[in-house]
Design a protein around this motif. Sequence first.
Motif, PDB file in Angstrom:
ATOM      1  N   TYR A 132     -67.398 -39.088 -12.828  1.00  0.00           N
ATOM      2  CA  TYR A 132     -66.965 -38.725 -11.471  1.00  0.00           C
ATOM      3  C   TYR A 132     -68.093 -38.005 -10.759  1.00  0.00           C
ATOM      4  N   TYR A 174     -63.891 -43.509 -19.630  1.00  0.00           N
ATOM      5  CA  TYR A 174     -64.408 -42.261 -20.199  1.00  0.00           C
ATOM      6  C   TYR A 174     -63.500 -41.836 -21.349  1.00  0.00           C
ATOM      7  N   ARG A 181     -59.171 -41.709 -22.037  1.00  0.00           N
ATOM      8  CA  ARG A 181     -58.336 -42.336 -21.017  1.00  0.00           C
ATOM      9  C   ARG A 181     -58.565 -43.840 -20.969  1.00  0.00           C
ATOM     10  N   HIS A 199     -58.506 -46.456 -14.956  1.00  0.00           N
ATOM     11  CA  HIS A 199     -57.541 -46.031 -13.935  1.00  0.00           C
ATOM     12  C   HIS A 199     -58.212 -45.633 -12.623  1.00  0.00           C
ATOM     13  N   HIS A 229     -57.352 -42.980  -9.338  1.00  0.00           N
ATOM     14  CA  HIS A 229     -56.496 -41.874  -8.912  1.00  0.00           C
ATOM     15  C   HIS A 229     -56.196 -42.072  -7.430  1.00  0.00           C
TER      16      HIS A 229
HETATM   17 FE    FE Z   1     -59.524 -39.914 -14.185  1.00  0.00          FE
END
Ligand code: FE
Length: 200
Positions: free
Chosen positions: A109, A138, A141, A144, A146
Amino acid sequence: MPPIAGTRRRFLGGLVTAGIAGLSLPVLPRLASGQELPLTPACDDEDDITLAQTEGPYFTPDSPERAVLREEGMPGTPIVLTGFVLTPTCRPIPRALVDLWHANDAGEYDNDGYRLRGHQFTDADGRYRFETIVPGLYPGRTRHFHAKFQAPGEPVLTTQLYFPDEPGNESDRIFDAALLLDIDLGPEKTGRYNAVLDVA
Ligand code: FE
């Protein structure tokens, strides 16, 4: 998820296609079979309200208002993320906020700036559309996006959107199949998700 929800998702997927082709909502889109779709999808089941999920540790407020998050030379698979923001009775919500943020192709991120972060407002037909890249993985997880959705003057719904056939979905502790994107590998990879907000 009851079968009726799947019907609605397919119907609205057709509407998105029609919209991209420049048709307005009152024009009935046609299925590949040539069968006309009803104007009003049957979907007043409150179970269909989009599930809220944690925003996680990487949300940054005040993202720029923009529809194109991918940048020249940015590694990753391009994807269009699109859909409608709807009431529980399937009325499109114009001017709804859609805020999107996600990891880059390497699963990182941007916590210093706004790379792969942006928000926009749905158009008069309740539609949103982002051009971005497929988020990288990553540790811990599955893949996805957000997102936050907010009808004007209503509470914010924070959630995450997932990819079908992703090996990590089974082991991800918060993955929920109700939040799966409908992926279309047409001329451009497209992920569709219709957010249903708990508003009148
Ligand atoms: Fe995330």
